[in-house]
Design a protein around this motif. Structure first.
Motif, PDB file in Angstrom:
ATOM      1  N   LYS A 163       0.702  -1.411   0.077  1.00  0.00           N
ATOM      2  CA  LYS A 163      -0.099   0.012   0.166  1.00  0.00           C
ATOM      3  C   LYS A 163       0.752   1.406   0.093  1.00  0.00           C
ATOM      4  CE  LYS A 163      -1.279   1.233   4.864  1.00  0.00           C
ATOM      5  NZ  LYS A 163      -0.341   0.435   5.573  1.00  0.00           N
ATOM      6  N   TYR A 173       3.240   6.552  -0.424  1.00  0.00           N
ATOM      7  CA  TYR A 173       1.901   7.470   0.080  1.00  0.00           C
ATOM      8  C   TYR A 173       1.668   8.600  -0.744  1.00  0.00           C
ATOM      9  CZ  TYR A 173       2.075   3.963   3.647  1.00  0.00           C
ATOM     10  OH  TYR A 173       2.438   2.715   4.312  1.00  0.00           O
ATOM     11  N   SER A 193       4.266   3.406  12.878  1.00  0.00           N
ATOM     12  CA  SER A 193       4.845   4.017  11.685  1.00  0.00           C
ATOM     13  C   SER A 193       5.680   5.090  11.705  1.00  0.00           C
ATOM     14  CB  SER A 193       3.537   3.912  10.563  1.00  0.00           C
ATOM     15  OG  SER A 193       3.684   4.637   9.309  1.00  0.00           O
ATOM     16  N   GLU A 228       7.977  -5.778   8.245  1.00  0.00           N
ATOM     17  CA  GLU A 228       7.291  -5.314   7.057  1.00  0.00           C
ATOM     18  C   GLU A 228       7.215  -4.105   6.855  1.00  0.00           C
ATOM     19  OE1 GLU A 228       3.158  -6.577   7.696  1.00  0.00           O
ATOM     20  OE2 GLU A 228       2.872  -5.371   9.310  1.00  0.00           O
TER      21      GLU A 228
END
Ligand SMILES: *Cc1c(COP(=O)(O)O)cnc(C)c1O
Length: 423
Positions: free
Chosen positions: A82, A403, A221, A299
């Motif tokens: 993503k 993003y 994050s 990840e």
């Protein structure tokens, strides 16, 4: 290379709280390497004009190599699709990582299209539809279970298909981590199963045998503090070890999340990856003795691709309003919401940017860089110092590989999408 400086008191900025805080290094060994005017013009030609995003494959390769050398040899690397689902980029990354973390049917099929084996793909997300679960089970991807109800649906769908689903348990742990920018565990959340509720699910998962592959925690994050990352990883491993002992089943996989941040401002220090790797190696020594067959994976999205991307737009107008200069560009938040500071950032800080072809020029003018949308929040920079830019000059925003388009409101004002290039 002229790296823009940023201001603390920018108009429209909201000074609430603090988060991990970033910096530009467009000419760093890990960063963008060819942002001179002819190279930009060549990319613009390939993109059929501006605005466009360009991603540097060699920067991604260097980043993967750096991770491989800093982290323990037996720690696997997943890419979180993503962060940037641009197919050529994901395909390129597929050759350098051990698997993909996906969050939708479309990301799952894209991951398979790259040639990634289904056994390397894990599917997380709080709202997986029955169709998505059916797809994941049919192809043999590993589903991260996020609730008891989801496990019911997985059971039903797997029964219909006559397949044994590969599953892992996504745990919402209770970690004690001061200073994490965005906290993803320990609170009431739609993600994962609260660690207190896990023992009940583990009793059901016992029936899966080895198809219950292990555990998944995503704790945060964009963190630049190696001590915080190390603490999160150690606490995550401790929590998962205690769950595994309750389960009485030797897990194959611990996905301990990511959280590695990149600097977006000149005041921020990059994450000390060597320190993260050393701390993880220390914790892993005991873990390997306890679970010899266990694979630990991290990840990462932003950390793999964020610094490898630029967004390039063109100055359409220079105008002055009440003494302040606005460079109005053909770009905007419909392509790059995060650069405008509107993608959940607590503080609107300017991304690092420079004027194409003005390497070496003094950043002698304070300007606002506006997008072309009809909303005052469409500012790509507020009160930033740049060399004087004229109409038709190119504005290059670095740290733009993660993003970007996929996290932006593309439909707003119905302008065309930005082209994307892998260079
Ligand atoms: C978004 C996401 C990631 C990637 O986060 P980054 O900050 O880009 O590294 C990893 N894991 C999960 C479960 C996610 O939802």
């Amino acid at each position: 290379m002229n790296v823009a400086t940023e201001s603390r008191a920018a108009p429209g900025s909201v000074a609430v709280g603090a988060d991990c805080d970033p910096r530009p290094e467009p000419d760093s060994p890990d960063g963008w390497s060819f942002a001179d005017r002819p190279a930009l013009e060549a990319m613009a030609a390939r993109a059929r004009g501006t605005p466009f995003f360009a991603y540097d494959r060699s920067a991604v390769d260097r980043r993967i190599a750096k991770l491989r050398s800093a982290l323990p040899d037996d720690v696997g690397l997943l890419y979180s699709v993503k962060a940037n689902p641009f197919y050529p980029l994901v395909h390129h990354i597929s050759r350098g990582v051990d698997g993909f973390d996906v969050s939708s049917a479309a990301e799952l099929t894209l991951a398979l299209d790259t040639g990634m084996k289904a056994s390397g793909i894990t599917f997380a997300g709080p709202g997986k539809s029955n169709d998505e679960l059916r797809l994941a089970i049919a192809v043999g991807a590993t589903v991260s279970i996020e609730s008891a109800g989801e496990l019911d649906r997985i059971d039903r769908i797997a029964g219909d298909l006559g397949r044994t689903p590969q599953v892992m348990l996504r745990v919402n742990p209770d970690l004690d981590l001061p200073g994490v920018g965005m906290r993803m565990g320990g609170e009431a959340r739609q993600f994962g199963v609260d660690i207190e509720q896990c023992p009940a699910l583990l009793r059901r998962l016992a029936a899966f045998g080895d198809a219950f592959r292990g555990y998944h925690v995503y704790w945060g994050s964009q963190c630049l503090d190696a001590d915080v990352v190390a603490a999160a990883q150690a606490q995550t491993i401790d929590a998962l070890v205690s769950l595994a002992s309750i389960a009485g089943h030797s897990p194959a996989l611990f996905n301990i999340g990511g959280g590695f941040g990149i600097p977006y401002s000149s005041r921020a220090q990059p994450l000390d990856l060597t320190a993260v790797g050393a701390a993880l190696e220390m914790r892993m020594a005991a873990l390997r003795r306890e679970f010899p067959a266990l694979r630990v994976v991290v990840e990462l999205g932003r950390y793999l691709v964020g610094e490898a991307g630029i967004y390039v737009c063109k100055v359409l107008e220079r105008k002055t309003s009440r003494g302040q200069v606005f460079l109005v560009t053909d770009g905007g938040l419909h392509h790059h919401l995060s650069a405008s500071g509107n993608l959940g950032q607590l503080i609107k800080r300017n991304y690092p940017m420079f004027v194409g072809g003005r390497a070496g020029a003094d950043a002698d003018e304070r300007v606002h860089v506006a997008g072309r949308l009809c909303t005052p929040i469409d500012l790509l920079a507020r009160d930033i110092s740049l060399p004087r830019a004229e109409v038709d000059d190119l504005v290059v925003i670095t740290q733009s590989g993660a993003y970007g388009p996929s996290s932006s409101p593309a439909g707003f004002l119905s302008h065309p999408a930005a082209a994307e290039l892998l260079v």
